[in-house]
Scaffold this motif. Structure first.
Motif, mmCIF file in Angstrom:
data_model
loop_
_atom_site.group_PDB
_atom_site.id
_atom_site.type_symbol
_atom_site.label_atom_id
_atom_site.label_comp_id
_atom_site.label_asym_id
_atom_site.label_seq_id
_atom_site.Cartn_x
_atom_site.Cartn_y
_atom_site.Cartn_z
ATOM 1 N N LYS A 181 0.832 -1.196 0.000
ATOM 2 C CA LYS A 181 0.000 0.000 0.000
ATOM 3 C C LYS A 181 0.874 1.255 0.000
ATOM 4 C CE LYS A 181 -2.786 -1.363 3.498
ATOM 5 N NZ LYS A 181 -2.752 -2.841 3.504
ATOM 6 N N LEU A 206 14.260 -10.703 3.945
ATOM 7 C CA LEU A 206 13.850 -11.695 4.942
ATOM 8 C C LEU A 206 12.732 -12.561 4.395
ATOM 9 C CD1 LEU A 206 13.605 -9.316 8.059
ATOM 10 C CD2 LEU A 206 15.555 -10.755 7.391
ATOM 11 N N GLU A 235 6.686 -6.431 12.179
ATOM 12 C CA GLU A 235 6.762 -7.641 11.363
ATOM 13 C C GLU A 235 8.169 -8.208 11.462
ATOM 14 O OE1 GLU A 235 5.333 -7.238 7.318
ATOM 15 O OE2 GLU A 235 3.773 -5.835 7.954
ATOM 16 N N GLN A 242 18.195 -6.310 4.517
ATOM 17 C CA GLN A 242 18.355 -7.738 4.278
ATOM 18 C C GLN A 242 17.019 -8.285 3.810
ATOM 19 O OE1 GLN A 242 19.489 -8.880 8.390
ATOM 20 N NE2 GLN A 242 20.406 -10.624 7.356
ATOM 21 N N HIS A 265 16.629 -5.320 10.115
ATOM 22 C CA HIS A 265 17.002 -5.651 8.735
ATOM 23 C C HIS A 265 17.788 -4.581 7.983
ATOM 24 C CE1 HIS A 265 13.051 -3.899 6.785
ATOM 25 N NE2 HIS A 265 13.475 -3.141 7.760
HETATM 26 P P1 ATP Z 1 1.389 -6.034 2.261
HETATM 27 O O1 ATP Z 1 2.251 -6.593 3.355
HETATM 28 O O2 ATP Z 1 0.180 -6.841 2.009
HETATM 29 O O3 ATP Z 1 2.148 -5.717 1.028
HETATM 30 P P2 ATP Z 1 1.332 -3.311 3.073
HETATM 31 O O4 ATP Z 1 0.394 -2.508 2.336
HETATM 32 O O5 ATP Z 1 1.480 -3.144 4.524
HETATM 33 O O6 ATP Z 1 0.807 -4.748 2.835
HETATM 34 P P3 ATP Z 1 3.820 -2.070 2.538
HETATM 35 O O7 ATP Z 1 4.059 -1.844 3.963
HETATM 36 O O8 ATP Z 1 3.482 -0.936 1.668
HETATM 37 O O9 ATP Z 1 2.764 -3.243 2.402
HETATM 38 O O10 ATP Z 1 5.052 -2.799 1.858
HETATM 39 C C1 ATP Z 1 6.085 -3.361 2.528
HETATM 40 C C2 ATP Z 1 6.153 -4.839 2.226
HETATM 41 O O11 ATP Z 1 7.498 -5.290 2.390
HETATM 42 C C3 ATP Z 1 5.326 -5.682 3.205
HETATM 43 O O12 ATP Z 1 4.727 -6.731 2.484
HETATM 44 C C4 ATP Z 1 6.368 -6.225 4.177
HETATM 45 O O13 ATP Z 1 5.972 -7.437 4.778
HETATM 46 C C5 ATP Z 1 7.557 -6.414 3.262
HETATM 47 N N1 ATP Z 1 8.873 -6.387 3.912
HETATM 48 C C6 ATP Z 1 9.303 -5.518 4.851
HETATM 49 N N2 ATP Z 1 10.588 -5.761 5.194
HETATM 50 C C7 ATP Z 1 11.001 -6.805 4.432
HETATM 51 C C8 ATP Z 1 12.235 -7.541 4.309
HETATM 52 N N3 ATP Z 1 13.304 -7.221 5.039
HETATM 53 N N4 ATP Z 1 12.270 -8.578 3.431
HETATM 54 C C9 ATP Z 1 11.192 -8.894 2.687
HETATM 55 N N5 ATP Z 1 10.004 -8.241 2.750
HETATM 56 C C10 ATP Z 1 9.900 -7.212 3.598
#
Ligand code: ATP
Ligand code: MG
Length: 305
Positions: free
Chosen positions: A24, A107, A214, A105, A87
């Motif tokens: 989002k 994850l 998270e 990193q 991370h």
């Molecule tokens: P969604 O999790 O469904 O995409 P969101 O709208 O909350 O919802 P954003 O917060 O805009 O998404 O996007 C960040 C995304 O990156 C999230 O999906 C989060 O779980 C992911 N994320 C964050 N840190 C890491 C990481 N170190 N490695 C992989 N993915 C990550």
């Protein structure tokens, strides 16, 4: 995460990085020429916080200038305050997204949102009014909107697809999803993060009512704190001076946006299923100022765009 959302037209072209996913608010990229690890995936990701804002599970068509930079700077500040492995790898990012991006990193994220609540409000309050519990945890009788809990509680939720609402789950359901030992560890870490952040915020006159974090596993199998942390998008911050249980607390975040959207001037019906209208300039300006105020109050630093 499967990163199945694919291309987002609003993600920008960045030299050396390939767009892999848009949530989002944030856009994720991987290095174009990374030597893939054993899993065939790059070790690092570039996380770019956009100026998008979401409300009521919609990404609004209007952006809040500098919001992405404020959230990134605030997250970075908190990562340094917390004593949990996180991370962030570097701030060596393309010029076009400087200030709003970080290299992290990659994850393997747990598909669970880890929420700690020290105060009762929002979806926790709604469940409490129905059943006297929050994600199955029994609470004393007589609590009202904004009541402080004797002890912070861990109330996980299952991550929903884009456009859908995350669903509160019990600790037992979480343990079935990700395993007993990881569930216990995430609960401990989440409550640690909350308690530490709550005490830092309190010194600055801000109540941290609740927060969502998270976690994921790094390549060595270690649990690492990911995503953004302790921003107005992931947390409820209240002004301690105005705190008064028994009503909704004014909060340091999307209050102006939510109030305007659900008020008479927007002409929007929250339950219509239709996308909300564009925000007026004064709502944008007030919201931007609110995000900056949160950053400056918490960190004691001046925000420079
Ligand atoms: P969604 O999790 O469904 O995409 P969101 O709208 O909350 O919802 P954003 O917060 O805009 O998404 O996007 C960040 C995304 O990156 C999230 O999906 C989060 O779980 C992911 N994320 C964050 N840190 C890491 C990481 N170190 N490695 C992989 N993915 C990550
Ligand atoms: Mg998110």
């Amino acid at each position: 995460a499967g990163f199945s959302q694919g291309f987002d037209a609003r993600a920008v072209e960045l030299p050396g990085w390939r767009h892999v996913y848009s949530g989002k608010v944030r856009d994720l990229y991987e290095p174009v020429d990374a030597a893939p690890g054993e899993s065939g995936q790059s070790a690092n990701l570039l996380v770019v916080a956009s100026d998008r804002i979401s409300a009521y599970d919609f990404v609004l068509e209007t952006e809040i200038p500098d919001k992405g930079a404020v959230l990134t700077q605030l997250s970075l500040w908190w990562f340094e305050q917390l004593q949990v492995p996180h991370h962030v790898v570097s701030l060596d990012v393309p010029e076009a997204v400087a200030g709003r991006a970080m290299v992290v990193q990659r994850l393997d994220m747990y598909e669970v949102e880890c929420i700690a609540r020290g105060y009762l409000t929002g979806s926790g309050l709604a469940e409490y009014r129905e059943s006297g519990t929050v994600t199955g945890i029994e609470l004393p009788e007589g609590l009202v909107d904004g009541s402080k809990l004797d002890e912070a509680i861990f109330t996980p939720s299952a991550k929903a697809e884009v456009g859908e609402h995350d669903e509160n789950i019990t600790f037992e359901q979480m343990a079935r999803l990700i395993g007993d030992t990881p569930a216990q560890r995430l609960r401990e870490l989440t409550l640690d993060v909350y308690r530490r952040a709550e005490s830092i915020a309190r010194e600055r006159g801000i109540i941290l009512a609740d927060t969502k974090v998270e976690f994921g596993l790094d390549a060595t199998g270690r649990i690492v704190l990911g995503d953004e942390v302790l921003t107005p998008d992931s947390s409820r911050f209240w002004d301690a001076a105005q705190y008064e249980p028994g009503r909704a607390q004014p909060s340091f975040d999307k209050q102006f946006v939510r109030d305007w959207l659900t008020g008479p001037d927007s002409g929007w019906d929250r339950h219509s299923g239709e996308a909300p209208p564009a925000l007026p300039a004064d709502v944008v300006a007030k919201t931007r100022a609110r995000y900056i105020e949160a950053y400056e109050t918490l960190t004691g630093q001046t925000f420079t765009p």
